[in-house]
Design a protein around this motif. Sequence first.
Motif, PDB file in Angstrom:
ATOM      1  N   GLY A 128      -1.721  -1.793  10.710  1.00 41.75           N
ATOM      2  CA  GLY A 128      -3.133  -2.061  10.457  1.00 41.75           C
ATOM      3  C   GLY A 128      -3.467  -3.482  10.883  1.00 41.75           C
ATOM      4  O   GLY A 128      -2.795  -4.067  11.737  1.00 41.75           O
ATOM      5  N   SER A 129      -4.490  -4.053  10.288  1.00 41.96           N
ATOM      6  CA  SER A 129      -4.913  -5.402  10.658  1.00 41.96           C
ATOM      7  C   SER A 129      -3.831  -6.415  10.280  1.00 41.96           C
ATOM      8  O   SER A 129      -2.977  -6.170   9.417  1.00 41.96           O
ATOM      9  CB  SER A 129      -6.210  -5.766   9.943  1.00 41.96           C
ATOM     10  OG  SER A 129      -5.989  -5.889   8.553  1.00 41.96           O
ATOM     11  N   ALA A 130      -3.891  -7.584  10.927  1.00 41.09           N
ATOM     12  CA  ALA A 130      -2.943  -8.646  10.606  1.00 41.09           C
ATOM     13  C   ALA A 130      -3.086  -9.058   9.153  1.00 41.09           C
ATOM     14  O   ALA A 130      -2.096  -9.370   8.479  1.00 41.09           O
ATOM     15  CB  ALA A 130      -3.172  -9.836  11.538  1.00 41.09           C
ATOM     16  N   GLU A 131      -4.328  -9.056   8.646  1.00 38.32           N
ATOM     17  CA  GLU A 131      -4.551  -9.424   7.247  1.00 38.32           C
ATOM     18  C   GLU A 131      -3.888  -8.414   6.306  1.00 38.32           C
ATOM     19  O   GLU A 131      -3.276  -8.805   5.296  1.00 38.32           O
ATOM     20  CB  GLU A 131      -6.054  -9.490   6.952  1.00 38.32           C
ATOM     21  CG  GLU A 131      -6.789 -10.615   7.662  1.00 38.32           C
ATOM     22  CD  GLU A 131      -7.270 -10.225   9.068  1.00 38.32           C
ATOM     23  OE1 GLU A 131      -8.024 -11.018   9.656  1.00 38.32           O
ATOM     24  OE2 GLU A 131      -6.893  -9.128   9.551  1.00 38.32           O
ATOM     25  N   LYS A 132      -3.995  -7.133   6.637  1.00 35.46           N
ATOM     26  CA  LYS A 132      -3.386  -6.108   5.783  1.00 35.46           C
ATOM     27  C   LYS A 132      -1.864  -6.224   5.795  1.00 35.46           C
ATOM     28  O   LYS A 132      -1.210  -6.115   4.753  1.00 35.46           O
ATOM     29  CB  LYS A 132      -3.810  -4.717   6.262  1.00 35.46           C
ATOM     30  CG  LYS A 132      -3.209  -3.595   5.417  1.00 35.46           C
ATOM     31  CD  LYS A 132      -3.520  -2.216   5.966  1.00 35.46           C
ATOM     32  CE  LYS A 132      -2.797  -1.153   5.133  1.00 35.46           C
ATOM     33  NZ  LYS A 132      -2.991   0.213   5.683  1.00 35.46           N
ATOM     34  N   CYS A 133      -1.299  -6.437   6.973  1.00 35.35           N
ATOM     35  CA  CYS A 133       0.154  -6.590   7.078  1.00 35.35           C
ATOM     36  C   CYS A 133       0.624  -7.835   6.323  1.00 35.35           C
ATOM     37  O   CYS A 133       1.688  -7.816   5.690  1.00 35.35           O
ATOM     38  CB  CYS A 133       0.565  -6.657   8.548  1.00 35.35           C
ATOM     39  SG  CYS A 133       0.354  -5.095   9.452  1.00 35.35           S
ATOM     40  N   ALA A 134      -0.175  -8.908   6.382  1.00 36.63           N
ATOM     41  CA  ALA A 134       0.178 -10.120   5.645  1.00 36.63           C
ATOM     42  C   ALA A 134       0.151  -9.867   4.144  1.00 36.63           C
ATOM     43  O   ALA A 134       1.029 -10.336   3.399  1.00 36.63           O
ATOM     44  CB  ALA A 134      -0.790 -11.245   6.014  1.00 36.63           C
ATOM     45  N   GLU A 135      -0.838  -9.128   3.688  1.00 36.79           N
ATOM     46  CA  GLU A 135      -0.923  -8.805   2.259  1.00 36.79           C
ATOM     47  C   GLU A 135       0.291  -7.989   1.824  1.00 36.79           C
ATOM     48  O   GLU A 135       0.863  -8.216   0.753  1.00 36.79           O
ATOM     49  CB  GLU A 135      -2.216  -8.027   1.985  1.00 36.79           C
ATOM     50  CG  GLU A 135      -2.419  -7.660   0.525  1.00 36.79           C
ATOM     51  CD  GLU A 135      -3.694  -6.865   0.287  1.00 36.79           C
ATOM     52  OE1 GLU A 135      -3.920  -6.440  -0.851  1.00 36.79           O
ATOM     53  OE2 GLU A 135      -4.448  -6.667   1.263  1.00 36.79           O
ATOM     54  N   TRP A 136       0.712  -7.040   2.643  1.00 40.99           N
ATOM     55  CA  TRP A 136       1.893  -6.229   2.343  1.00 40.99           C
ATOM     56  C   TRP A 136       3.157  -7.088   2.300  1.00 40.99           C
ATOM     57  O   TRP A 136       3.960  -6.987   1.368  1.00 40.99           O
ATOM     58  CB  TRP A 136       2.007  -5.132   3.398  1.00 40.99           C
ATOM     59  CG  TRP A 136       3.266  -4.320   3.344  1.00 40.99           C
ATOM     60  CD1 TRP A 136       3.564  -3.315   2.456  1.00 40.99           C
ATOM     61  CD2 TRP A 136       4.393  -4.432   4.212  1.00 40.99           C
ATOM     62  NE1 TRP A 136       4.809  -2.794   2.730  1.00 40.99           N
ATOM     63  CE2 TRP A 136       5.341  -3.461   3.805  1.00 40.99           C
ATOM     64  CE3 TRP A 136       4.681  -5.238   5.308  1.00 40.99           C
ATOM     65  CZ2 TRP A 136       6.570  -3.293   4.456  1.00 40.99           C
ATOM     66  CZ3 TRP A 136       5.895  -5.076   5.959  1.00 40.99           C
ATOM     67  CH2 TRP A 136       6.820  -4.114   5.531  1.00 40.99           C
ATOM     68  N   LEU A 137       3.315  -7.969   3.268  1.00 40.92           N
ATOM     69  CA  LEU A 137       4.470  -8.865   3.271  1.00 40.92           C
ATOM     70  C   LEU A 137       4.444  -9.801   2.067  1.00 40.92           C
ATOM     71  O   LEU A 137       5.493 -10.210   1.560  1.00 40.92           O
ATOM     72  CB  LEU A 137       4.502  -9.680   4.560  1.00 40.92           C
ATOM     73  CG  LEU A 137       4.912  -8.925   5.821  1.00 40.92           C
ATOM     74  CD1 LEU A 137       4.608  -9.757   7.064  1.00 40.92           C
ATOM     75  CD2 LEU A 137       6.391  -8.555   5.787  1.00 40.92           C
ATOM     76  N   GLY A 138       3.242 -10.121   1.602  1.00 43.50           N
ATOM     77  CA  GLY A 138       3.116 -10.980   0.437  1.00 43.50           C
ATOM     78  C   GLY A 138       3.811 -10.423  -0.796  1.00 43.50           C
ATOM     79  O   GLY A 138       4.290 -11.179  -1.644  1.00 43.50           O
ATOM     80  N   GLY A 139       3.883  -9.097  -0.896  1.00 39.62           N
ATOM     81  CA  GLY A 139       4.603  -8.485  -2.004  1.00 39.62           C
ATOM     82  C   GLY A 139       6.070  -8.874  -2.009  1.00 39.62           C
ATOM     83  O   GLY A 139       6.661  -9.116  -3.069  1.00 39.62           O
ATOM     84  N   TYR A 140       6.660  -8.968  -0.831  1.00 40.39           N
ATOM     85  CA  TYR A 140       8.062  -9.373  -0.722  1.00 40.39           C
ATOM     86  C   TYR A 140       8.226 -10.872  -0.965  1.00 40.39           C
ATOM     87  O   TYR A 140       9.209 -11.301  -1.577  1.00 40.39           O
ATOM     88  CB  TYR A 140       8.599  -9.007   0.658  1.00 40.39           C
ATOM     89  CG  TYR A 140       8.763  -7.520   0.877  1.00 40.39           C
ATOM     90  CD1 TYR A 140       9.920  -6.861   0.481  1.00 40.39           C
ATOM     91  CD2 TYR A 140       7.754  -6.771   1.493  1.00 40.39           C
ATOM     92  CE1 TYR A 140      10.076  -5.503   0.677  1.00 40.39           C
ATOM     93  CE2 TYR A 140       7.895  -5.406   1.693  1.00 40.39           C
ATOM     94  CZ  TYR A 140       9.062  -4.772   1.287  1.00 40.39           C
ATOM     95  OH  TYR A 140       9.207  -3.417   1.479  1.00 40.39           O
TER      96      TYR A 140
END
Length: 334
Positions: free
Chosen positions: A276-288
């Motif tokens: 998805g968007s870079a922002e969405k991927c960043a949010e997902w990585l933020g969980g880790y």
Amino acid sequence: MNGPLHVGILLPTREQAINGTYAAAPLLDFARQAEALGFDSLWAGDSLTARPRLDPLVVLAAAAAATERITVGTAALTPALRHPLIGANMVASLSHVAAGRLVLGLGSGFPMPETEEEFASVGASFHGRVGRLDEITALWRTAWRAGQEGEPADFQGRYWQADHLDRLPSPATVGGPPLWLAGSDTPKVLARAATRYDGWLPFLPDPDAYGRARRRIAELAEEAGRPAAAVTPALYATITVNRDERAAEAELEHYISHYYGRSLDQMRTIQAYAWGSAEKCAEWLGGYVRAGARHLVLRIGSLDPEPQLKEIAEVLLPAVRALGPTTTVGSTQS
């Protein structure tokens, strides 16, 4: 104590093989661009016949010579595919080319039929491969310290024996580069990472499971007399960036089917994927990151990854890095 957050990118060596476009120049261009865009590290995978590509140690030597500051690493190297003394010598040589900017993510072999065939093709035993990996790393460390006063110059293991290890070149850094264990979150893997290795490089699809495993490694390290922060908690994750989420998913599906010969639905149960968007991927990585990850190794899920590199650097990198200083590695939050 807070640990710094680092973000690296995987060189597209496997993608070249899938496309049938082997060439060094595009990889070196990719490496220089990654460094200029601010990535902290540059990684290359390893396989002979299971998932073929150019040799990672050769490619990383060229990439290290073409760059100045970026860390280079394997994600992940399979030491069993090479004789341990040849491997020790190659790694020591690469550490000099990289001027100490080297990290080795190491794997015992991905449990797939193709990997078992690959081991057989070089005369390596697939059975007992976990113990063999640990023994090879012990031999490497013995070899890399053998030239120091008081250190042994021979190695007597279950699988390997070697004398005159002090005749091998010493690496650029005392004792050799950091060795990270590429593995899952099973109790045995966590115990090995905590007691034998300098880092843990999983691709767990669940941030909560990652957090629990990361905390367990810190506990086990302390029980073994090591600092809780002795083991770098890393993550290998695959992202496909496109604001059109359906297009991103379709591109990732195409990528996975060509990379593994399996579907995204099959692979996402064992590996970490986002699209998805870079922002969405960043949010997902933020969980880790909130779960304690301190070095993200990103693979771009595309057979043409370079067009996504700049957007990942300009949008995703600052968003993820902003999370880094807020999380304590010894924290119990997930």
